[in-house]
Design a protein around this motif. Structure first.
Motif, mmCIF file in Angstrom:
data_model
loop_
_atom_site.group_PDB
_atom_site.id
_atom_site.type_symbol
_atom_site.label_atom_id
_atom_site.label_comp_id
_atom_site.label_asym_id
_atom_site.label_seq_id
_atom_site.Cartn_x
_atom_site.Cartn_y
_atom_site.Cartn_z
ATOM 1 N N ILE A 188 -2.379 -1.263 -3.400
ATOM 2 C CA ILE A 188 -3.303 -0.152 -3.173
ATOM 3 C C ILE A 188 -2.557 1.173 -3.280
ATOM 4 O O ILE A 188 -1.489 1.339 -2.696
ATOM 5 C CB ILE A 188 -3.986 -0.244 -1.787
ATOM 6 C CG1 ILE A 188 -4.885 -1.482 -1.700
ATOM 7 C CG2 ILE A 188 -4.807 1.005 -1.497
ATOM 8 C CD1 ILE A 188 -5.586 -1.641 -0.355
ATOM 9 N N LYS B 19 -7.317 -6.559 0.623
ATOM 10 C CA LYS B 19 -5.999 -6.540 -0.020
ATOM 11 C C LYS B 19 -5.260 -7.842 0.232
ATOM 12 O O LYS B 19 -4.682 -8.447 -0.675
ATOM 13 C CB LYS B 19 -5.177 -5.362 0.497
ATOM 14 C CG LYS B 19 -3.828 -5.219 -0.201
ATOM 15 C CD LYS B 19 -2.925 -4.219 0.478
ATOM 16 C CE LYS B 19 -2.131 -4.851 1.584
ATOM 17 N NZ LYS B 19 -1.000 -4.030 2.032
ATOM 18 N N THR C 212 0.844 -1.192 0.000
ATOM 19 C CA THR C 212 0.000 0.000 0.000
ATOM 20 C C THR C 212 0.880 1.242 0.000
ATOM 21 O O THR C 212 1.763 1.367 0.847
ATOM 22 C CB THR C 212 -0.923 0.027 1.233
ATOM 23 O OG1 THR C 212 -1.773 -1.114 1.217
ATOM 24 C CG2 THR C 212 -1.777 1.288 1.250
ATOM 25 N N SER D 28 -3.907 -7.664 -3.911
ATOM 26 C CA SER D 28 -3.767 -6.468 -4.738
ATOM 27 C C SER D 28 -2.813 -5.456 -4.098
ATOM 28 O O SER D 28 -2.534 -5.508 -2.904
ATOM 29 C CB SER D 28 -5.125 -5.798 -4.947
ATOM 30 O OG SER D 28 -6.000 -6.643 -5.651
#
Length: 375
Positions: A261, A254, A83, A259
């Motif tokens: 971010i 997440k 992130t 994924s």
């Protein structure tokens, strides 16, 4: 009466408009060509561990009073599965940077005129700046998705929630039957913590609270399991309790789908809690970047220091919070020296020269400033 420094004559405005049309027509003509060869937009990542790499990206808005350099040479990367928090005051270019990645900048007035945005799809690496529209349509949703700042303006008020979710899923999964699409939509509503998922599927946006609408937006963004989630101030319009729930949800999702971010926010507390890396932007440029620990434990740029001083500290009572003096320079007429110089309390002679280059402080920590020891 003396003319304002921002005054511009009608004749000058017409001249600027003609020049803007010339520039934007050239860019649009190149962008709208048919059968653009892959060699123009397929590239290689500098670091294969990154999901996205911004490299000297420049996005300008060509207005009747001049060219607004909203993003002017932005460079940073988003590692896979991490992130990255992007912070800075309103108008610093955070949202425009993310819209440049999605190729959603309002054209023809707004154009990404330089640099590269390299996005790793897993099969190919696409330079988004040069990618044609048909390639971007395949990337949006499937590979990258955006949670917009205000869900009520992003959801269509005349369509039910289910219809809007179904449309996106059916577009990206054309082989799915209507029953499968509906089941996927309801499954996504349940994944984001909506208990009455079948009921919400049949509702209109105005029938939901702000937190519920934001959950629907997150469900829409995650419906195709994207590799990158762009969260553009996803908690700004929500109360503190709902904010915490949405952030917990993003963190959980997440880890579940793996994924990366990009988290755009004003809230330094959110960044400290969520982000692995932090990018600080000011007036269209990155002034400092590093790990969350680098930025919060050892902020080096005067603007970053000012941001840290301006946030309230739990348990500490003050009569008035710190405020950075001065104001941001006019984006149409930016100075040729460090943009923060006129607001900086520790500027020196070197700050009067050209805009400072990024200084490497460690393997992860960079700052664009003439640091005190270098003056």
């Amino acid at each position: 009466m003396a003319k304002s420094s921002n005054y511009i004559s009608a004749k000058e405005s017409r001249r600027i408009s003609r020049e803007n049309r010339r520039i934007t027509n050239e860019i649009e003509k190149k962008r709208k060509r048919r059968h653009i060869p892959e060699s123009e937009y397929v590239t290689q990542m500098k670091d294969p561990e990154n999901c996205v790499e911004f490299d000297e990206v420049k996005t300008y808005f060509f207005t009747d009073i001049g060219t607004v350099k909203s993003v002017d040479g932005v460079t940073f990367s988003v590692p896979k599965g991490k992130t990255v928090g992007i912070v800075g005051e309103s108008g610093c270019g955070k949202s425009v940077t993310s819209l440049s990645l999605m190729q959603l900048v309002q054209r023809p007035t707004g154009q990404t005129v330089g640099g590269e945005i390299r996005f790793d799809t897993g099969e190919k690496v696409i330079n988004v700046v040069n990618a044609p529209e048909e390639v971007m349509r395949r990337l949006r949703g499937n590979n990258m998705a955006m949670i917009f700042q205000e869900p009520m303006t992003s959801l269509n008020p005349v369509f039910r929630i289910g219809a809007q979710l179904d449309e996106e899923i059916a577009l990206h999964f054309p082989k799915m039957s209507k029953e499968e699409v509906k089941a996927r939509s309801i499954e996504m509503l349940g994944m984001v913590g909506i208990a009455n998922k079948e009921g919400v599927y049949k509702m209109y946006p105005h029938e939901l609270s702000g937190g519920m609408r934001q959950r629907v937006m997150i469900a829409m963004a995650l419906s195709c399991d994207p590799k990158l989630i762009i969260a553009d101030e996803p908690t700004t319009a929500l109360d503190v309790t709902i904010q915490a729930q949405i952030l917990d949800l993003l963190r959980e999702l997440k880890s579940r789908i793996g994924s990366s971010i990009m988290l755009i926010t004003h809230d330094l507390g959110v960044v400290a809690e969520m982000a692995d890396y932090v990018v600080v932007m000011y007036a269209g440029r990155v002034v400092e970047r590093g790990t969350a620990r680098d930025i919060f434990k050892d902020p080096r740029h005067p603007y970053t220091v000012g941001l840290m001083k301006s946030k309230p500290v739990v348990g500490q009572h003050v009569k008035q919070l710190y405020s950075i003096p001065g104001s941001v320079p006019n984006p149409v007429d930016m100075p040729d020296y460090c943009y923060f110089r006129d607001r900086c309390e520790r500027c020196g002679e070197k700050c009067k020269g050209a805009y400072p280059e990024m200084v490497k402080l460690s393997d992860t920590h960079y700052v664009a400033c003439y640091l005190p020891e270098d003056k």
